[in-house]
Design an enzyme around this catalytic site. Structure first.
Site, PDB file in Angstrom:
ATOM      1  N   THR A  33       6.966  27.091   5.192  1.00 25.79           N
ATOM      2  CA  THR A  33       5.650  26.504   4.944  1.00 25.79           C
ATOM      3  C   THR A  33       4.564  27.453   5.433  1.00 25.79           C
ATOM      4  O   THR A  33       3.551  27.656   4.765  1.00 25.79           O
ATOM      5  CB  THR A  33       5.522  25.142   5.648  1.00 25.79           C
ATOM      6  OG1 THR A  33       6.710  24.393   5.395  1.00 25.79           O
ATOM      7  CG2 THR A  33       4.338  24.367   5.140  1.00 25.79           C
ATOM      8  N   TYR A  60       8.880  15.909   0.379  1.00 25.77           N
ATOM      9  CA  TYR A  60       8.657  17.234  -0.218  1.00 25.77           C
ATOM     10  C   TYR A  60       8.441  17.132  -1.709  1.00 25.77           C
ATOM     11  O   TYR A  60       7.731  17.967  -2.297  1.00 25.77           O
ATOM     12  CB  TYR A  60       9.803  18.183   0.131  1.00 25.77           C
ATOM     13  CG  TYR A  60       9.788  18.496   1.604  1.00 25.77           C
ATOM     14  CD1 TYR A  60       8.733  19.218   2.136  1.00 25.77           C
ATOM     15  CD2 TYR A  60      10.766  18.033   2.458  1.00 25.77           C
ATOM     16  CE1 TYR A  60       8.662  19.463   3.489  1.00 25.77           C
ATOM     17  CE2 TYR A  60      10.702  18.270   3.813  1.00 25.77           C
ATOM     18  CZ  TYR A  60       9.650  18.984   4.326  1.00 25.77           C
ATOM     19  OH  TYR A  60       9.576  19.212   5.660  1.00 25.77           O
ATOM     20  N   SER A  92      -1.519  27.224  -5.598  1.00 32.50           N
ATOM     21  CA  SER A  92      -1.208  28.608  -5.949  1.00 32.50           C
ATOM     22  C   SER A  92      -1.792  28.997  -7.295  1.00 32.50           C
ATOM     23  O   SER A  92      -1.849  30.180  -7.628  1.00 32.50           O
ATOM     24  CB  SER A  92       0.311  28.820  -5.979  1.00 32.50           C
ATOM     25  OG  SER A  92       0.878  28.456  -4.754  1.00 32.50           O
ATOM     26  N   ASP A 101       6.194  21.204 -26.937  1.00 31.54           N
ATOM     27  CA  ASP A 101       6.212  19.867 -26.329  1.00 31.54           C
ATOM     28  C   ASP A 101       7.289  19.876 -25.248  1.00 31.54           C
ATOM     29  O   ASP A 101       7.931  20.899 -25.005  1.00 31.54           O
ATOM     30  CB  ASP A 101       6.517  18.791 -27.382  1.00 31.54           C
ATOM     31  CG  ASP A 101       5.988  17.417 -26.950  1.00 31.54           C
ATOM     32  OD1 ASP A 101       6.308  16.980 -25.837  1.00 31.54           O
ATOM     33  OD2 ASP A 101       5.241  16.806 -27.734  1.00 31.54           O
ATOM     34  N   SER A 137      12.644   5.782 -13.945  1.00 27.30           N
ATOM     35  CA  SER A 137      11.537   6.511 -14.551  1.00 27.30           C
ATOM     36  C   SER A 137      11.433   7.928 -13.985  1.00 27.30           C
ATOM     37  O   SER A 137      11.331   8.901 -14.735  1.00 27.30           O
ATOM     38  CB  SER A 137      10.246   5.745 -14.312  1.00 27.30           C
ATOM     39  OG  SER A 137       9.142   6.577 -14.518  1.00 27.30           O
ATOM     40  N   SER A 138      11.507   8.064 -12.661  1.00 26.04           N
ATOM     41  CA  SER A 138      11.367   9.411 -12.076  1.00 26.04           C
ATOM     42  C   SER A 138      12.534  10.299 -12.455  1.00 26.04           C
ATOM     43  O   SER A 138      12.349  11.491 -12.685  1.00 26.04           O
ATOM     44  CB  SER A 138      11.315   9.386 -10.554  1.00 26.04           C
ATOM     45  OG  SER A 138      10.576   8.360 -10.095  1.00 26.04           O
ATOM     46  N   HIS A 140      15.108  13.155  11.906  1.00 27.63           N
ATOM     47  CA  HIS A 140      13.935  13.226  12.791  1.00 27.63           C
ATOM     48  C   HIS A 140      13.055  11.988  12.627  1.00 27.63           C
ATOM     49  O   HIS A 140      12.124  11.799  13.398  1.00 27.63           O
ATOM     50  CB  HIS A 140      13.143  14.524  12.597  1.00 27.63           C
ATOM     51  CG  HIS A 140      12.457  14.674  11.284  1.00 27.63           C
ATOM     52  ND1 HIS A 140      12.270  15.897  10.690  1.00 27.63           N
ATOM     53  CD2 HIS A 140      11.920  13.784  10.448  1.00 27.63           C
ATOM     54  CE1 HIS A 140      11.630  15.733   9.549  1.00 27.63           C
ATOM     55  NE2 HIS A 140      11.404  14.457   9.373  1.00 27.63           N
ATOM     56  N   HIS A 141      13.348  11.163  11.608  1.00 23.92           N
ATOM     57  CA  HIS A 141      12.651   9.883  11.495  1.00 23.92           C
ATOM     58  C   HIS A 141      13.284   8.833  12.406  1.00 23.92           C
ATOM     59  O   HIS A 141      12.773   7.732  12.503  1.00 23.92           O
ATOM     60  CB  HIS A 141      12.690   9.380  10.053  1.00 23.92           C
ATOM     61  CG  HIS A 141      11.985  10.288   9.089  1.00 23.92           C
ATOM     62  ND1 HIS A 141      10.665  10.150   8.768  1.00 23.92           N
ATOM     63  CD2 HIS A 141      12.418  11.365   8.398  1.00 23.92           C
ATOM     64  CE1 HIS A 141      10.320  11.092   7.911  1.00 23.92           C
ATOM     65  NE2 HIS A 141      11.359  11.845   7.664  1.00 23.92           N
ATOM     66  N   HIS A 171       0.846  -1.200   0.000  1.00 30.35           N
ATOM     67  CA  HIS A 171       0.000   0.000   0.000  1.00 30.35           C
ATOM     68  C   HIS A 171       0.882   1.250   0.000  1.00 30.35           C
ATOM     69  O   HIS A 171       0.674   2.156  -0.802  1.00 30.35           O
ATOM     70  CB  HIS A 171      -0.922  -0.005   1.220  1.00 30.35           C
ATOM     71  CG  HIS A 171      -1.606   1.303   1.494  1.00 30.35           C
ATOM     72  ND1 HIS A 171      -2.657   1.760   0.745  1.00 30.35           N
ATOM     73  CD2 HIS A 171      -1.366   2.266   2.425  1.00 30.35           C
ATOM     74  CE1 HIS A 171      -3.043   2.947   1.204  1.00 30.35           C
ATOM     75  NE2 HIS A 171      -2.276   3.281   2.232  1.00 30.35           N
ATOM     76  N   TRP A 224       7.286  -0.100   3.914  1.00 28.63           N
ATOM     77  CA  TRP A 224       7.773   0.563   2.703  1.00 28.63           C
ATOM     78  C   TRP A 224       9.171   1.137   2.913  1.00 28.63           C
ATOM     79  O   TRP A 224       9.873   1.446   1.964  1.00 28.63           O
ATOM     80  CB  TRP A 224       6.802   1.639   2.223  1.00 28.63           C
ATOM     81  CG  TRP A 224       6.964   2.985   2.855  1.00 28.63           C
ATOM     82  CD1 TRP A 224       6.469   3.382   4.053  1.00 28.63           C
ATOM     83  CD2 TRP A 224       7.672   4.106   2.325  1.00 28.63           C
ATOM     84  NE1 TRP A 224       6.833   4.674   4.313  1.00 28.63           N
ATOM     85  CE2 TRP A 224       7.565   5.151   3.260  1.00 28.63           C
ATOM     86  CE3 TRP A 224       8.386   4.352   1.148  1.00 28.63           C
ATOM     87  CZ2 TRP A 224       8.146   6.398   3.066  1.00 28.63           C
ATOM     88  CZ3 TRP A 224       8.960   5.596   0.955  1.00 28.63           C
ATOM     89  CH2 TRP A 224       8.841   6.602   1.917  1.00 28.63           C
ATOM     90  N   LYS A 240       3.827  30.172   3.011  1.00 27.88           N
ATOM     91  CA  LYS A 240       2.910  29.760   1.938  1.00 27.88           C
ATOM     92  C   LYS A 240       1.462  29.800   2.407  1.00 27.88           C
ATOM     93  O   LYS A 240       0.595  30.343   1.724  1.00 27.88           O
ATOM     94  CB  LYS A 240       3.261  28.344   1.495  1.00 27.88           C
ATOM     95  CG  LYS A 240       4.517  28.340   0.668  1.00 27.88           C
ATOM     96  CD  LYS A 240       4.870  26.961   0.228  1.00 27.88           C
ATOM     97  CE  LYS A 240       5.872  27.020  -0.884  1.00 27.88           C
ATOM     98  NZ  LYS A 240       5.320  27.598  -2.112  1.00 27.88           N
ATOM     99  N   HIS A 299      13.393  11.928   3.288  1.00 22.97           N
ATOM    100  CA  HIS A 299      12.767  13.191   3.649  1.00 22.97           C
ATOM    101  C   HIS A 299      12.567  14.131   2.480  1.00 22.97           C
ATOM    102  O   HIS A 299      11.475  14.648   2.294  1.00 22.97           O
ATOM    103  CB  HIS A 299      13.386  13.880   4.857  1.00 22.97           C
ATOM    104  CG  HIS A 299      12.343  14.774   5.443  1.00 22.97           C
ATOM    105  ND1 HIS A 299      11.327  14.290   6.238  1.00 22.97           N
ATOM    106  CD2 HIS A 299      12.045  16.057   5.210  1.00 22.97           C
ATOM    107  CE1 HIS A 299      10.468  15.254   6.479  1.00 22.97           C
ATOM    108  NE2 HIS A 299      10.870  16.336   5.871  1.00 22.97           N
ATOM    109  N   ARG A 353       1.807   1.158  14.995  1.00 21.50           N
ATOM    110  CA  ARG A 353       1.431   1.013  13.590  1.00 21.50           C
ATOM    111  C   ARG A 353       1.909  -0.341  13.074  1.00 21.50           C
ATOM    112  O   ARG A 353       2.654  -1.045  13.747  1.00 21.50           O
ATOM    113  CB  ARG A 353       2.027   2.152  12.750  1.00 21.50           C
ATOM    114  CG  ARG A 353       3.513   2.283  12.842  1.00 21.50           C
ATOM    115  CD  ARG A 353       4.019   3.546  12.186  1.00 21.50           C
ATOM    116  NE  ARG A 353       3.998   3.452  10.741  1.00 21.50           N
ATOM    117  CZ  ARG A 353       4.896   4.048   9.938  1.00 21.50           C
ATOM    118  NH1 ARG A 353       5.874   4.779  10.451  1.00 21.50           N
ATOM    119  NH2 ARG A 353       4.809   3.933   8.639  1.00 21.50           N
ATOM    120  N   GLU A 386      12.046  13.166  -0.356  1.00 22.78           N
ATOM    121  CA  GLU A 386      10.948  12.503  -1.071  1.00 22.78           C
ATOM    122  C   GLU A 386       9.585  13.026  -0.625  1.00 22.78           C
ATOM    123  O   GLU A 386       8.702  13.232  -1.448  1.00 22.78           O
ATOM    124  CB  GLU A 386      11.045  10.986  -0.851  1.00 22.78           C
ATOM    125  CG  GLU A 386       9.827  10.186  -1.259  1.00 22.78           C
ATOM    126  CD  GLU A 386       9.587  10.126  -2.751  1.00 22.78           C
ATOM    127  OE1 GLU A 386      10.548  10.436  -3.507  1.00 22.78           O
ATOM    128  OE2 GLU A 386       8.474   9.795  -3.165  1.00 22.78           O
TER     129      GLU A 386
END
Lengths: 545, 183
Positions: free
Chosen positions: A348, A277, A288, A125, A189-190, A322-323, A96, A161, A351, A273, A470, A275
């Site tokens: 943040t 963002y 925006s 293009d 790909s990314s 921090h993880h 998931h 994950w 924004k 991390h 979890r 990732e």
């Protein structure tokens, strides 16, 4: 060599457009540049076709990942083991996460970038159309590999994950190699998608479109693409090390051979991390674009928005640990990562305040894209606040690995990233299909989603604070009532998304004709081309004043 | 379009992506170097250093606790002869660990030390330790494994207890050689 290829492409593009007149792609496919049948999609180098492919792919993955979430919530509906084996439950939580992150959210953003970036900057293009084709068509293979691994003996990935060793090395199923190679493919790909975005934005802007005139969506994607190029290769390195540790006897993460399992967490979160963002910055660009349209005012503080986005991107490289507050970091490191994490709330916050200031005294109307954007602002901010709570090191020792964390990242990813993608889909659907969508059904979709998503995720905060861990298939009895509510919210949210599919399919098939600019307050080059956008646009670059 | 510029950007970006892939692997040695310089992480950097001690600080004592863990795959028993000892900083001490191979096969083991609190790790100096080498026990063999160490008198005053934990892993006969080459 690549030079020749690019010239070839340019020639092809010029040939195909000079031969053929512009026409609507729906009737136009026969008389026109788009090849017929499956070849149109398989060999496509057209940014709009590839964008559509990405978006359909992402929607499919959203439902596959969603089905897994339904299995998870069904098992957690009551305490005890009812429906699935614990090992299968672990495969569901792992798949998931992987599918939603790499299969649903990221391809959706790449699809939006493909569709909208050339239209927004006045380019005919993407800069590298053949690479564009390649970067999409890798994805079905990547995810087939991942999904097929679920059917192998011993099952698919079951280590979460984040694939921490030794769960992903010593104790992982035999199919781990399939997982590793599918992540490699997703990464390739990314990276190709990101290279394409950067090269397009830097080289293909219409005359007069200076960097500081670019729409925010273009800016946020440019910065996201740089993040992708910086961190996706690090992820590829991390899975490669897992592969060699498991199959080839290396000891990167094995203490018995002189390695260190905590090292893995450092490498993973150095990717992980930035990732997160990557999954939210394009959302900021979408919001925006939508808020000024329906508030009928210019975006407040455009420059500060650009700088805030860049600051978030840079700071994202200084907060990864921090993880891992509970792995036994020295005090100095815990303080450093705590302060840096809290620092991120400043750009943040800039924004959020800019969006609210844009709304201030605007002539606001509440069309579906606007409803999703407003919900984004409120609910993403809730996710941001729970993030601040988690950033406090001593508090994190309590919250770590509980449902509080699950609640936090689902608020920022579902009501953040996914809601913004929904908002974007409703906002640009008339441009893509040429028809207005069913507003009534869209509003039903919004309200059902909004209510159910909060029933689903808000009580998870309480579960976490009460200590429910979890990634478990069973739980202590005192968590039973809230889990039941959460599961009911989950089923409601899952069903509500079928309304979205209905709206999209109805809009593709027909409806009220959409004008070039279906939203009164909209601004930008994409609204200067007819709806639906012709197969080829901006063959002669527009003038930007 | 501006084809040469596109080509240049393409090359630069591919180069950066490949470079970042390399950086992921560079993090492995960088991590060790970083921990080495800062003394973070509780890793045991005193390994193989044997500077002779002169002064013994009689004014205080530090408690040293010995803890052992066995990796599941290793059919051994492994215990310290005493669980803890109070020592003056600078005082040299020898403690023995008993190991018994309970299986019918020759087995190789390696002890990996860990010291907590982590910032105290550098003050526990080992002059001789069985953990420097791979250990081999024949079927049902018993062995006494010595450890000689002292506590660096520079140890901060706030550390009153050091815990030395050994985890004993099963080792393949050649793994040790490969590890030494890697170092």
């Amino acid at each position: 060599m690549s030079d020749i290829k690019i010239k070839d492409n340019a020639e092809q593009m010029i040939n195909s457009t000079s031969d053929l007149h512009h026409a609507d792609p729906h009737q136009g496919a026969e008389h026109h540049g788009a090849p017929k049948g499956y070849k149109r999609w398989l060999f496509s180098t057209n940014h709009k076709d590839i964008g559509s492919l990405y978006l359909w792919f992402s929607l499919t993955m959203f439902f596959i990942g969603g089905a897994m979430a339904m299995i998870i919530r069904a098992e957690l509906f009551q305490p005890g083991l009812q429906l699935v084996e614990p090992n299968f439950f672990n495969q569901m939580t792992t798949s998931h996460g992987l599918i939603m992150v790499f299969g649903a959210v990221m391809p959706a953003f790449v699809g939006l970038a493909n569709w909208m970036l050339p239209l927004m900057i006045g380019a005919p293009d993407m800069a590298l159309p053949r690479m564009n084709n390649w970067s999409f068509w890798i994805l079905p293979f990547a995810f087939s590999l991942l999904l097929l691994s679920l059917f192998t003996e011993g099952g698919g990935p079951n280590f979460g994950w984040t694939f921490y060793p030794p769960l992903s090395t010593k104790y992982s199923p035999d199919s781990t190699a399939m997982f590793v190679f599918s992540v490699h493919l997703m990464g390739i790909s990314s990276i190709m998608g990101a290279i394409n975005v950067i090269v397009t934005i830097l080289n293909m802007r219409a005359p007069g479109m200076t960097m500081m005139k670019m729409p925010m969506f273009v800016w946020t994607w440019l910065i996201t693409a740089f993040l992708l190029i910086a961190v996706m290769p690090v992820l590829a390195g991390a899975v490669t090390m897992i592969l060699t540790d498991k199959y080839f006897g290396t000891s990167f993460f094995d203490a018995a051979g002189g390695g260190d399992p905590v090292l893995f967490q450092h490498i993973f979160w150095f990717f992980g991390h930035p990732e997160v963002y990557i999954m939210i910055l394009p959302s900021f660009g979408i919001i925006s674009a939508i808020i000024p349209t329906f508030a009928r005012k210019q975006l407040f503080g455009y420059h500060s928005m650009v700088y805030a986005t860049a600051s978030i991107a840079i700071l994202s490289f200084t907060v990864w640990a921090h993880h891992m507050f509970t792995v036994g970091l020295p005090l100095a490191a815990e303080l450093f990562f705590m302060y840096c994490t809290m620092l991120i709330s400043v750009p943040t916050g800039v924004k959020i305040f800019n969006w609210v200031s844009t709304l201030w005294r605007g002539s606001i109307t509440f069309e579906v894209p606007m409803l999703f954007s407003l919900a984004f602002i409120v609910l993403f901010t809730i996710g941001g606040f729970s993030g601040l709570m988690l950033a406090i090191t001593p508090a994190d020792f309590q919250y770590h690995d509980t449902y509080f964390v699950v609640a936090h990242f689902h608020y920022v990813l579902v009501t953040g990233a996914v809601f913004s993608i929904m908002a974007a889909a409703y906002y640009w659907l008339p441009k893509w299909t040429g028809y207005m969508f069913n507003e009534r059904l869209g509003k039903w979709h919004f309200w059902c989603s909004l209510i159910s998503v909060n029933i689903l995720f808000f009580p998870m905060h309480f579960l976490g604070l009460a200590g429910m861990p979890r990634r478990i298939p069973d739980y202590a009895l005192q968590f039973a009532d809230i889990n039941k509510i959460v599961s009911i919210g989950g089923f409601m949210f899952g069903l509500s998304q079928l309304l979205f599919v209905a709206v999209v399919i109805m809009a593709v098939r027909g409806g009220q004709k959409a004008p070039a600019k279906p939203w009164e307050g909209a601004e930008g080059l994409e609204w200067t081309v007819p709806s639906p956008a012709p197969y080829h646009t901006f063959d002669t670059p527009p003038e930007v004043k | 379009m501006t084809a040469p510029k596109i080509k240049k950007h393409l090359r630069l970006l591919i180069f950066s992506a490949v470079g970042m892939f390399g950086f992921g692997f560079a993090l492995v040695p960088l991590y060790d170097v970083f921990c080495d310089i800062t003394g973070l992480n509780g890793k045991d950097y005193s390994r193989e250093s044997s500077v002779p001690m002169t002064t013994v600080d009689e004014s205080r004592t530090v408690k040293v606790e010995f803890v052992t863990y066995l990796n599941k795959q290793l059919p051994w028993q492994f215990k310290p002869e005493i669980n803890s000892i109070e020592l003056h900083p600078g005082e040299r001490y020898q403690v023995s660990f008993m190991a018994v191979n309970q299986s019918d096969q020759d087995t190789f083991g390696r002890a990996v030390p860990s010291i907590s609190p982590g910032y105290g790790a550098q003050y526990l100096v080992k002059t001789e330790c069985f953990c420097f080498q791979e250990q081999m026990l024949a079927a049902n063999e018993e062995a006494t494994m010595p450890l000689i160490f002292y506590i660096d008198p520079n140890i901060p005053a706030d550390i009153s207890t050091l815990t030395l934990a050994y985890t004993l892993f099963k080792n393949e006969p050649n793994a040790d050689l490969a590890m030494n080459q890697k170092k």
